[in-house]
Design an enzyme around this catalytic site. Structure first.
Site, short mmCIF file in Angstrom:
data_model
loop_
_atom_site.label_atom_id
_atom_site.label_comp_id
_atom_site.label_asym_id
_atom_site.label_seq_id
_atom_site.Cartn_x
_atom_site.Cartn_y
_atom_site.Cartn_z
N VAL A 11 0.83 -1.21 0.00
CA VAL A 11 0.00 0.00 0.00
C VAL A 11 0.86 1.27 0.00
CG1 VAL A 11 -1.61 1.36 1.42
CG2 VAL A 11 -2.05 -1.06 1.00
N PHE A 157 -8.22 0.75 -1.35
CA PHE A 157 -8.98 -0.35 -1.95
C PHE A 157 -8.22 -1.04 -3.09
CE2 PHE A 157 -11.97 2.69 -0.15
CZ PHE A 157 -12.70 1.88 0.69
N CYS A 268 -5.49 -9.53 3.47
CA CYS A 268 -6.62 -8.65 3.80
C CYS A 268 -7.91 -9.39 4.17
CB CYS A 268 -6.88 -7.70 2.65
SG CYS A 268 -5.51 -6.55 2.41
N1 LIG Z 1 -1.88 -5.39 0.62
C1 LIG Z 1 -3.05 -4.98 0.15
O1 LIG Z 1 -3.54 -5.39 -0.90
C2 LIG Z 1 -3.84 -3.98 0.94
C3 LIG Z 1 -4.93 -3.33 0.32
C4 LIG Z 1 -5.65 -2.39 1.06
C5 LIG Z 1 -5.32 -2.15 2.37
N2 LIG Z 1 -4.27 -2.81 2.96
C6 LIG Z 1 -3.92 -2.49 4.34
O2 LIG Z 1 -2.81 -1.60 4.30
C7 LIG Z 1 -1.93 -1.87 5.41
C8 LIG Z 1 -0.55 -2.17 4.90
O3 LIG Z 1 -0.59 -3.36 4.14
P1 LIG Z 1 0.63 -3.82 3.23
O4 LIG Z 1 0.19 -5.05 2.54
O5 LIG Z 1 1.12 -2.67 2.44
O6 LIG Z 1 1.69 -4.18 4.37
P2 LIG Z 1 3.22 -4.61 4.20
O7 LIG Z 1 3.48 -5.56 5.28
O8 LIG Z 1 3.49 -5.00 2.78
O9 LIG Z 1 4.03 -3.26 4.46
C9 LIG Z 1 4.14 -2.62 5.69
C10 LIG Z 1 5.47 -1.88 5.73
O10 LIG Z 1 5.50 -1.03 6.87
C11 LIG Z 1 6.83 -1.01 7.36
N3 LIG Z 1 6.81 -0.48 8.74
C12 LIG Z 1 6.39 -1.10 9.87
N4 LIG Z 1 6.50 -0.26 10.93
C13 LIG Z 1 6.99 0.92 10.45
C14 LIG Z 1 7.32 2.18 11.05
N5 LIG Z 1 7.14 2.39 12.34
N6 LIG Z 1 7.80 3.13 10.25
C15 LIG Z 1 7.98 2.94 8.93
N7 LIG Z 1 7.68 1.77 8.31
C16 LIG Z 1 7.19 0.78 9.07
C17 LIG Z 1 7.28 -2.45 7.22
O11 LIG Z 1 8.68 -2.57 7.27
C18 LIG Z 1 6.69 -2.78 5.84
O12 LIG Z 1 7.60 -2.48 4.81
C19 LIG Z 1 -2.58 -2.99 6.20
O13 LIG Z 1 -3.38 -2.44 7.20
C20 LIG Z 1 -3.47 -3.67 5.16
O14 LIG Z 1 -4.57 -4.33 5.74
C21 LIG Z 1 -3.53 -3.71 2.26
#
Ligand SMILES: NC(=O)c1ccc[n+]([C@@H]2O[C@H](COP(=O)([O-])OP(=O)(O)OC[C@H]3O[C@@H](n4cnc5c(N)ncnc54)[C@H](O)[C@@H]3O)[C@@H](O)[C@H]2O)c1
Length: 447
Positions: A11, A157, A268
């Site tokens: 995201v 989304f 998700c």
């Molecule tokens: N993956 C999807 O398709 C999707 C779609 C919509 C919403 N979301 C939501 O978005 C959020 C993120 O999902 P994602 O899949 O991108 O997660 P992810 O695990 O791919 O990425 C999270 C990132 O945050 C970093 N991080 C953690 N703590 C941190 C901090 N204090 N400072 C800076 N960076 C930090 C991690 O190192 C990691 O790179 C979740 O809540 C998820 O439910 C995900």
């Protein structure tokens, strides 16, 4: 605008890159030095079609930078987007550690800047239990006192595998705010993305948080529903593909997300469905639909695995059998293996003494990190099927849809396919000598 993305995952990175591409100055912050080192060399740490090109273009244009430096990233930004992970345990308790840490770091940066700085807008983009944005506000306030700042919720989304396109052409943008002034800032920010006339909904914070859960839970419901219908079809000799056609051509129903299979996976749907159940438990609200959706989804993989067991004559029959797995991520066009159905099946098969080998066009590295050498990973789909007693298909990558069945039959030890995505015409598979199992359709034997 000057924006900071907290977290460069699926995201944060896509959001940051796409917002830089519309002319903003974006800093992408992460705590993972390996990720930042890759990004600085224009290497995308995730597989997402079209993302690398935009990363390179915008970094070269000076609108996009990557950093580990929290203070600099937070202090320079007008809007800070929290895009960190919000994983949950098996019961649905959301782990708020990453959100809370980000909130505390942001607060320290705001405090150091003092009361005369422009008030920052702290945006929760992660999917979070309803009330979390106010929790973030409270945590920041505890540290900064009377120094002004704003909070907002802006759920995302996008779909992995099509994330750049989804972000650039959203069906809708949802923003939860506490003031009209902040709402206007979001309208400006997203204006370049909704020139197609799609809406930007500005609403209250709690409703915005709930929109995300309601949307994901509904999509998960459609998947569990069609899987339940598929199971009924199998029991009564009907064909779910014909049933889908008949059912989905009703404009009130539609075709989207009504494909039977192994149940939903990914980072998700499983956690967001569980989070609704958990939010219900906490508030004394029964969530029977969400519970059923979750339960049906968990059972779906077991039902599929039972077909494999039954074919080989039960648990003992799997001992020493060689199984090939095509598609290891939770869906095609992504390298994300979180809660991937294929990995559940592989772990079960390994547990019964099967020898497993897998192929995925982009997810092999992640599987290697997670599973080590418990299964062999192949660079080629036919090499993967070599000498195998059965082939199991978990995702519908295009190259799996029309394989060279003659070649497949030649390399496999036994011509047996368990197809979790209903990719092939059953009758044809029987005619060319395969034993073919799918979902919601009767199995066929070689004729
Ligand atoms: N993956 C999807 O398709 C999707 C779609 C919509 C919403 N979301 C939501 O978005 C959020 C993120 O999902 P994602 O899949 O991108 O997660 P992810 O695990 O791919 O990425 C999270 C990132 O945050 C970093 N991080 C953690 N703590 C941190 C901090 N204090 N400072 C800076 N960076 C930090 C991690 O190192 C990691 O790179 C979740 O809540 C998820 O439910 C995900």
């Amino acid at each position: 605008m000057r924006l900071t993305m907290v977290g460069t995952g699926y995201v944060g990175l896509v959001t940051g890159v796409c917002l830089a591409n519309s002319g903003n100055e974006v800093t992408c912050l992460d705590v993972d030095p390996e990720k930042i080192a890759k990004l600085e060399k224009d290497i995308c740490p995730i597989y997402e079609p079209g993302l690398t090109e935009l990363m390179v273009k915008n970094r070269q244009a000076g609108r996009l930078q990557y950093t580990l430096d929290k203070k600099k990233a937070y202090q320079s930004a007008q809007m800070i987007f929290i895009c960190v992970g919000t994983p949950s345990d098996d019961k649905g308790h959301t782990d708020m550690t990453y959100v809370d840490t980000a909130a505390a770091d942001i607060a320290l940066a705001i405090k150091e800047l003092g009361p005369d700085a422009e008030p920052k807008i702290v945006v929760v983009k992660s999917t979070v239990p309803v009330g979390t944005t106010f929790r973030v506000k409270q945590r920041i306030k505890e540290i900064v006192g009377d120094i002004p700042f704003h909070v907002a919720d802006n759920p995302e989304f996008l779909k992995e595998g099509d994330a750049v396109n989804d972000f650039n052409k959203p069906d809708r943008v949802v923003v939860g705010v506490e003031s009209e002034e902040v709402g206007e800032k979001f309208k400006d920010l997203y204006d370049p993305f909704v020139r197609n006339g799609h809406p930007v909904f500005i609403m209250d914070v709690l409703s915005a948080e709930m929109v995300k859960y309601a949307s994901n839970n509904f999509l998960a419901t459609k998947i569990s529903f069609i899987n339940e219908m598929a199971n009924l079809c199998e029991a009564y000799g009907a064909n779910i593909n014909r049933v889908r056609e008949g059912m989905c051509s009703d404009t009130r129903i539609g075709h989207a997300f009504l494909h039977p299979g192994l149940g939903y996976g990914g980072s998700c749907f499983p956690k967001d469905t569980l989070a609704c159940i958990m939010m219900g438990d906490k508030a004394g609200v029964t969530t029977q639909v969400s519970n059923a959706v979750h339960g049906t989804n968990e059972r779906q993989r077991n039902l599929f695995f039972n077909k494999i067991l039954a074919h080989f004559g039960g648990e003992a029959g799997l001992q020493g059998k060689r199984l090939a797995f095509w598609g290891l991520a939770f869906k095609p066009r992504t390298d994300d293996i979180r809660k991937a159905p294929a990995l559940t099946l592989i772990r079960k098969a390994l547990g019964y003494g099967a020898v497993c080998q897998g192929f995925d066009p982009v997810a092999a590295d992640n599987v290697r990190k997670e599973m080590g050498d418990t299964l062999s990973l192949c660079d080629d789909m036919y090499q993967c099927a070599r000498d195998c007693d059965a082939l199991i298909i978990s995702t519908d990558w295009p190259e799996f849809k029309s394989p060279d069945f003659e070649k497949l039959g030649q390399v496999m030890k036994s011509k047996v396919i368990f197809d979790g995505r209903n990719l092939y015409r059953r009758q044809h598979l029987g005619e060319i000598g395969f034993h073919y199992y799918s979902v919601g359709r009767s199995p066929v034997k070689p004729v």
